[in-house]
Design a protein around this motif. Sequence first.
Motif, PDB file in Angstrom:
ATOM      1  N   UNK A  91       3.241  -0.814  -2.316  1.00 34.07           N
ATOM      2  CA  UNK A  91       2.325  -1.071  -1.198  1.00 34.07           C
ATOM      3  C   UNK A  91       1.644  -2.420  -1.357  1.00 34.07           C
ATOM      4  N   UNK A  92       1.257  -2.777  -2.575  1.00 30.65           N
ATOM      5  CA  UNK A  92       0.627  -4.075  -2.819  1.00 30.65           C
ATOM      6  C   UNK A  92       1.609  -5.198  -2.507  1.00 30.65           C
ATOM      7  N   UNK A  93       2.850  -4.998  -2.867  1.00 26.88           N
ATOM      8  CA  UNK A  93       3.876  -6.017  -2.607  1.00 26.88           C
ATOM      9  C   UNK A  93       4.266  -6.090  -1.137  1.00 26.88           C
ATOM     10  N   UNK A  94       3.928  -5.072  -0.366  1.00 28.90           N
ATOM     11  CA  UNK A  94       4.266  -5.047   1.045  1.00 28.90           C
ATOM     12  C   UNK A  94       5.645  -4.538   1.355  1.00 28.90           C
ATOM     13  N   UNK A  95       6.308  -3.919   0.381  1.00 31.61           N
ATOM     14  CA  UNK A  95       7.664  -3.404   0.615  1.00 31.61           C
ATOM     15  C   UNK A  95       7.631  -1.944   1.072  1.00 31.61           C
ATOM     16  N   UNK A 117      -5.795  -0.341  11.567  1.00 28.35           N
ATOM     17  CA  UNK A 117      -6.424  -1.308  10.672  1.00 28.35           C
ATOM     18  C   UNK A 117      -5.472  -2.469  10.396  1.00 28.35           C
ATOM     19  N   UNK A 118      -5.990  -3.687  10.238  1.00 25.58           N
ATOM     20  CA  UNK A 118      -5.099  -4.818   9.949  1.00 25.58           C
ATOM     21  C   UNK A 118      -4.359  -4.634   8.629  1.00 25.58           C
ATOM     22  N   UNK A 119      -3.086  -4.968   8.642  1.00 31.67           N
ATOM     23  CA  UNK A 119      -2.274  -4.831   7.431  1.00 31.67           C
ATOM     24  C   UNK A 119      -2.490  -6.030   6.523  1.00 31.67           C
ATOM     25  N   UNK A 120      -2.367  -5.787   5.226  1.00 34.12           N
ATOM     26  CA  UNK A 120      -2.485  -6.872   4.255  1.00 34.12           C
ATOM     27  C   UNK A 120      -1.119  -7.518   4.035  1.00 34.12           C
ATOM     28  N   UNK A 121      -1.123  -8.809   3.819  1.00 33.82           N
ATOM     29  CA  UNK A 121       0.103  -9.500   3.441  1.00 33.82           C
ATOM     30  C   UNK A 121       0.474  -9.106   2.018  1.00 33.82           C
ATOM     31  N   UNK A 122       1.750  -8.836   1.796  1.00 35.22           N
ATOM     32  CA  UNK A 122       2.198  -8.447   0.463  1.00 35.22           C
ATOM     33  C   UNK A 122       2.041  -9.571  -0.542  1.00 35.22           C
TER      34      UNK A 122
END
Length: 222
Positions: A91-95, A117-122
Amino acid sequence: MEKVAEGVYSIKVRVVRMFVVDGDEGVTLIDTGLPRGEGRIREGLRSIGRSEADIRAILITHGHADHTGSAAVLRAESGAMVVASEHDAPAVRGVEPPPPPPVAFRFPVLKPFLKAMPAAKGVDVDRLVSEGMRVPGGFSAYETPGHTEGHVSYLLRRGKGVLFVGDAAVNKRGAIARGYFNARSTTIDASIRRLGALAFDVACFGHSPPLSAARDAFRSFS
């Protein structure tokens, strides 16, 4: 920016808190708040004579966007090492999408709002941590599953100890509670109780004010 302990500072953006730890070898961040929140972190760093170039490590408690939101930008600016658990690293990596918080299963009507909610960039994860692992800067990682499967808390061994618990718990008027996005479960309750077995004085939370004499409050949790 609010001073929490010697060399430890809290930055609050809306209802989210992230933390700056200043040390001899540079700065460590614990979580990075919501996306597009890096400006507040830069301001906080400058208020103590630091800049983003001084960031040496970014410790992630879990993979939700309100804790990883500015990690990619700050890593690109600083070259800092990013630390997270193996379970939450995708999830942190965005995969992979981050899992919804436990409250969403209790109240399904909340799921559409949480998805909005806005998504975070990986961001690349440089080091995977697990139970008891030492992290540069004087930290140890402790597995505190429940809010997410891979949620970890970090203990700074400085002074009487400063514990960063992310969303494992909240400070509710001086008492320890499960948290606004958690739900009653044996896993969450066990994580809170095991934190009370550690040696620390100050506890720092993702969504509530820091608490002094916090170990006693954790040990009183029921």
